[in-house]
Design a protein around this motif. Sequence first.
Motif, PDB file in Angstrom:
ATOM      1  N   ILE A 104     -16.844  -5.517  -4.265  1.00 47.57           N
ATOM      2  CA  ILE A 104     -15.672  -4.978  -3.963  1.00 47.57           C
ATOM      3  C   ILE A 104     -15.986  -3.552  -3.960  1.00 47.57           C
ATOM      4  CG2 ILE A 104     -13.155  -4.935  -4.484  1.00 47.57           C
ATOM      5  CD1 ILE A 104     -13.639  -7.715  -6.304  1.00 47.57           C
ATOM      6  N   ASN A 105     -15.501  -2.772  -2.969  1.00 53.17           N
ATOM      7  CA  ASN A 105     -15.564  -1.442  -2.894  1.00 53.17           C
ATOM      8  C   ASN A 105     -14.057  -0.821  -2.788  1.00 53.17           C
ATOM      9  OD1 ASN A 105     -18.338  -1.293  -0.606  1.00 53.17           O
ATOM     10  ND2 ASN A 105     -18.330  -0.742  -2.788  1.00 53.17           N
ATOM     11  N   THR A 106     -13.738  -0.020  -3.747  1.00 46.48           N
ATOM     12  CA  THR A 106     -12.154   0.240  -3.843  1.00 46.48           C
ATOM     13  C   THR A 106     -11.907   1.419  -2.935  1.00 46.48           C
ATOM     14  OG1 THR A 106     -12.857   1.965  -5.404  1.00 46.48           O
ATOM     15  CG2 THR A 106     -12.264  -0.185  -6.310  1.00 46.48           C
ATOM     16  N   HIS A 107     -12.909   2.117  -2.165  1.00 45.75           N
ATOM     17  CA  HIS A 107     -12.881   2.951  -1.012  1.00 45.75           C
ATOM     18  C   HIS A 107     -14.229   3.304  -0.582  1.00 45.75           C
ATOM     19  CE1 HIS A 107     -12.808   5.611  -4.764  1.00 45.75           C
ATOM     20  NE2 HIS A 107     -13.089   6.530  -3.852  1.00 45.75           N
ATOM     21  N   GLY A 108     -14.032   4.456   0.238  1.00 48.69           N
ATOM     22  CA  GLY A 108     -15.542   4.688   1.005  1.00 48.69           C
ATOM     23  C   GLY A 108     -16.167   5.828   0.397  1.00 48.69           C
ATOM     24  N   LEU A 183      -6.302  -8.611  -5.164  1.00 46.72           N
ATOM     25  CA  LEU A 183      -6.855  -7.471  -4.523  1.00 46.72           C
ATOM     26  C   LEU A 183      -5.778  -6.832  -3.674  1.00 46.72           C
ATOM     27  CD1 LEU A 183      -9.569  -8.676  -5.381  1.00 46.72           C
ATOM     28  CD2 LEU A 183     -10.728  -7.893  -3.150  1.00 46.72           C
ATOM     29  N   GLN A 184      -5.315  -5.754  -3.959  1.00 44.21           N
ATOM     30  CA  GLN A 184      -4.326  -5.016  -3.211  1.00 44.21           C
ATOM     31  C   GLN A 184      -4.424  -3.905  -2.445  1.00 44.21           C
ATOM     32  OE1 GLN A 184      -0.960  -6.125  -3.257  1.00 44.21           O
ATOM     33  NE2 GLN A 184      -0.731  -4.799  -1.340  1.00 44.21           N
ATOM     34  N   ALA A 185      -4.366  -4.118  -1.061  1.00 45.00           N
ATOM     35  CA  ALA A 185      -4.685  -2.897  -0.050  1.00 45.00           C
ATOM     36  C   ALA A 185      -3.488  -1.915   0.024  1.00 45.00           C
ATOM     37  CB  ALA A 185      -4.998  -3.458   1.186  1.00 45.00           C
ATOM     38  N   TRP A 186      -3.739  -0.569  -0.239  1.00 48.46           N
ATOM     39  CA  TRP A 186      -2.588   0.308  -0.223  1.00 48.46           C
ATOM     40  C   TRP A 186      -2.752   1.027   1.051  1.00 48.46           C
ATOM     41  CZ3 TRP A 186       0.717  -0.028  -4.333  1.00 48.46           C
ATOM     42  CH2 TRP A 186       0.238  -0.778  -5.589  1.00 48.46           C
ATOM     43  N   PRO A 187      -1.323   1.716   1.227  1.00 49.33           N
ATOM     44  CA  PRO A 187      -1.353   2.794   2.315  1.00 49.33           C
ATOM     45  C   PRO A 187      -2.099   4.046   2.027  1.00 49.33           C
ATOM     46  CG  PRO A 187       0.919   1.826   1.807  1.00 49.33           C
ATOM     47  CD  PRO A 187       0.006   1.302   0.608  1.00 49.33           C
ATOM     48  N   ALA A 188      -2.142   4.827   2.851  1.00 48.68           N
ATOM     49  CA  ALA A 188      -2.963   6.131   2.788  1.00 48.68           C
ATOM     50  C   ALA A 188      -2.565   6.878   1.639  1.00 48.68           C
ATOM     51  CB  ALA A 188      -2.844   7.073   3.955  1.00 48.68           C
ATOM     52  N   ALA A 189      -3.275   7.021   0.681  1.00 47.89           N
ATOM     53  CA  ALA A 189      -2.837   7.891  -0.633  1.00 47.89           C
ATOM     54  C   ALA A 189      -4.033   8.685  -1.032  1.00 47.89           C
ATOM     55  CB  ALA A 189      -2.645   6.810  -1.813  1.00 47.89           C
ATOM     56  N   HIS A 190      -4.749   8.312  -2.015  1.00 48.73           N
ATOM     57  CA  HIS A 190      -6.131   9.049  -2.227  1.00 48.73           C
ATOM     58  C   HIS A 190      -6.942   9.218  -0.899  1.00 48.73           C
ATOM     59  CE1 HIS A 190     -10.079  10.235  -3.834  1.00 48.73           C
ATOM     60  NE2 HIS A 190     -10.441   8.935  -3.395  1.00 48.73           N
ATOM     61  N   SER A 191      -7.221   7.910  -0.205  1.00 47.66           N
ATOM     62  CA  SER A 191      -7.774   7.982   0.711  1.00 47.66           C
ATOM     63  C   SER A 191      -7.200   7.246   1.760  1.00 47.66           C
ATOM     64  CB  SER A 191      -9.343   7.473   0.728  1.00 47.66           C
ATOM     65  OG  SER A 191      -9.103   6.032   0.447  1.00 47.66           O
ATOM     66  N   SER A 222      -3.386  11.212   1.718  1.00 46.13           N
ATOM     67  CA  SER A 222      -2.094  11.780   1.902  1.00 46.13           C
ATOM     68  C   SER A 222      -1.253  12.175   0.713  1.00 46.13           C
ATOM     69  CB  SER A 222      -1.155  10.803   2.923  1.00 46.13           C
ATOM     70  OG  SER A 222       0.127  11.228   2.792  1.00 46.13           O
ATOM     71  N   VAL A 223      -0.785  13.459   0.300  1.00 45.02           N
ATOM     72  CA  VAL A 223      -0.270  13.620  -0.943  1.00 45.02           C
ATOM     73  C   VAL A 223       1.229  12.799  -1.093  1.00 45.02           C
ATOM     74  CG1 VAL A 223       0.884  15.720  -0.098  1.00 45.02           C
ATOM     75  CG2 VAL A 223       0.555  15.500  -2.538  1.00 45.02           C
ATOM     76  N   ARG A 224       1.822  12.926   0.264  1.00 44.18           N
ATOM     77  CA  ARG A 224       3.223  12.253   0.322  1.00 44.18           C
ATOM     78  C   ARG A 224       2.981  10.621   0.331  1.00 44.18           C
ATOM     79  NH1 ARG A 224       5.714  14.606   5.732  1.00 44.18           N
ATOM     80  NH2 ARG A 224       3.784  13.841   6.265  1.00 44.18           N
ATOM     81  N   GLY A 225       1.964  10.079   0.990  1.00 39.95           N
ATOM     82  CA  GLY A 225       1.664   8.778   0.733  1.00 39.95           C
ATOM     83  C   GLY A 225       1.619   8.655  -0.936  1.00 39.95           C
ATOM     84  N   TRP A 226       0.531   9.006  -1.474  1.00 35.69           N
ATOM     85  CA  TRP A 226       0.125   8.913  -2.597  1.00 35.69           C
ATOM     86  C   TRP A 226       1.360   8.878  -3.887  1.00 35.69           C
ATOM     87  CZ3 TRP A 226      -5.095  11.709  -4.743  1.00 35.69           C
ATOM     88  CH2 TRP A 226      -5.442  10.868  -5.883  1.00 35.69           C
ATOM     89  N   LEU A 227       2.217   9.721  -3.658  1.00 32.55           N
ATOM     90  CA  LEU A 227       3.348   9.781  -4.342  1.00 32.55           C
ATOM     91  C   LEU A 227       4.388   8.604  -4.081  1.00 32.55           C
ATOM     92  CD1 LEU A 227       4.214  13.619  -4.424  1.00 32.55           C
ATOM     93  CD2 LEU A 227       3.637  12.375  -6.321  1.00 32.55           C
ATOM     94  N   ARG A 228       4.446   8.361  -2.870  1.00 31.86           N
ATOM     95  CA  ARG A 228       5.146   7.179  -2.534  1.00 31.86           C
ATOM     96  C   ARG A 228       4.705   5.740  -2.904  1.00 31.86           C
ATOM     97  NH1 ARG A 228       5.650   9.757   2.760  1.00 31.86           N
ATOM     98  NH2 ARG A 228       3.854   8.517   3.585  1.00 31.86           N
ATOM     99  N   ILE A 229       3.543   5.724  -3.136  1.00 31.78           N
ATOM    100  CA  ILE A 229       3.021   4.313  -3.668  1.00 31.78           C
ATOM    101  C   ILE A 229       3.291   4.314  -5.261  1.00 31.78           C
ATOM    102  CG2 ILE A 229       1.692   3.998  -1.846  1.00 31.78           C
ATOM    103  CD1 ILE A 229      -0.665   4.477  -3.864  1.00 31.78           C
ATOM    104  N   MET A 230       3.438   5.597  -6.089  1.00 32.42           N
ATOM    105  CA  MET A 230       3.516   5.508  -7.381  1.00 32.42           C
ATOM    106  C   MET A 230       4.290   4.330  -8.081  1.00 32.42           C
ATOM    107  SD  MET A 230       1.548   7.756  -9.053  1.00 32.42           S
ATOM    108  CE  MET A 230       0.299   9.074  -8.518  1.00 32.42           C
ATOM    109  N   ASP A 231       5.294   4.120  -7.770  1.00 37.23           N
ATOM    110  CA  ASP A 231       6.190   3.295  -8.330  1.00 37.23           C
ATOM    111  C   ASP A 231       5.749   1.859  -8.100  1.00 37.23           C
ATOM    112  OD1 ASP A 231       7.860   5.195  -9.573  1.00 37.23           O
ATOM    113  OD2 ASP A 231       9.377   4.822  -7.824  1.00 37.23           O
ATOM    114  N   ASP A 232       5.416   1.532  -7.080  1.00 33.30           N
ATOM    115  CA  ASP A 232       4.570   0.257  -6.730  1.00 33.30           C
ATOM    116  C   ASP A 232       3.439   0.010  -7.521  1.00 33.30           C
ATOM    117  OD1 ASP A 232       6.770  -0.590  -5.003  1.00 33.30           O
ATOM    118  OD2 ASP A 232       5.584   0.058  -3.260  1.00 33.30           O
ATOM    119  N   LEU A 233       2.681   1.128  -7.438  1.00 31.82           N
ATOM    120  CA  LEU A 233       1.328   1.013  -8.356  1.00 31.82           C
ATOM    121  C   LEU A 233       1.729   0.789  -9.781  1.00 31.82           C
ATOM    122  CD1 LEU A 233      -1.715   1.274  -8.229  1.00 31.82           C
ATOM    123  CD2 LEU A 233      -1.424   3.808  -8.562  1.00 31.82           C
ATOM    124  N   ALA A 234       2.611   1.360 -10.340  1.00 32.53           N
ATOM    125  CA  ALA A 234       2.680   1.366 -11.885  1.00 32.53           C
ATOM    126  C   ALA A 234       3.450  -0.277 -12.128  1.00 32.53           C
ATOM    127  CB  ALA A 234       4.074   2.319 -12.057  1.00 32.53           C
TER     128      ALA A 234
END
Length: 315
Positions: A104-108, A183-191, A222-234
């Motif tokens: 499993i690759n967490t990103h590229g 496994l959970q795929a996330w919207p644009a955040a770190h990558s 995306s910095v905005r995307g990364w911040l948007r997913i924080m609550d769901d990630l937590a």
Amino acid sequence: MERSSKRMDCCLALAVLLAAFFNVPQTHAQQPQVSITELAPGLFVHVGAIALMTRENEGAIANIGFVVGNDAVAVVDTGGSVREGRELLAAIRARTDKPIRYVINTHGHPDHVFGNAAFLGKGTAFVGHKNLPQALAARGPFYLDAFRKIMGDGLIDDVRIVPPTLLVEGSLRLDLGGRTLVLQAWPAAHSDSDLSVLDETTKTLFAGDLVFLDHIPVMDGSVRGWLRIMDDLAKQPAERVVPGHGPVSQWPTALAGERRYLETLAADVRTLIKRGAPIGVAADTAAASERSRWQLFDDYNARNATAAFSEIEWE
């Protein structure tokens, strides 16, 4: 289309800058061995060095690991060189002869995928975010060229860009035999291809580079995307997290520092844009209050600020 083109140009420019940060004098390799810790029954982790990828450390800077079920093994990221991948494979085989069913690759990014070739030809399925094949196709050749200059032919000749054959959109459950990984795929955040892996048995979250500790967060999405997913990630039902970089920590308190940094970065950049400051000022000053809290701050903060500026100026 114009915005997409500018973002691609920005990504390429940032990748070039990243390579420049890594371009250190090359000397003889030290032949590091991957040290493995069993965090919980059947769950093993190597904690990488908080450093830039070099010939000396063989690219072994990311946290990687594997999970052993009753029937099979899953590997989570393979490291920054095929040599590291082979050491990981040897560590697995020292503990079990069960088949390695999944890689499993967490990103590229190279420090997480350059070891993939060590696991080819073993009946193993490679797993990744649905966007990962495109990301690897677009950037793989550049990564190989840039890191050949940094790490040398001996470490890069064996590297293969291995795209996933099993793609994750939304979530996916993998059964290792009496042990399930979610496994959970996330919207644009770190990558744009971030994937997390939750071991339900031990409540351990492999977060990839969605989570950094001690090592300054690195933004390639995306910095905005990364911040948007924080609550769901937590809300991921874990008790501990294996971040992409930094020490294994309690969950979700491990997110606090990263959230503060990203919020500070975004707020500083917005203030500068409103003042009419140029992007160079953002690179020099945004999130400066965070410098003492992170390792490698001066290596990455300027590129984070530049990327955030290019994104936020479109608001």
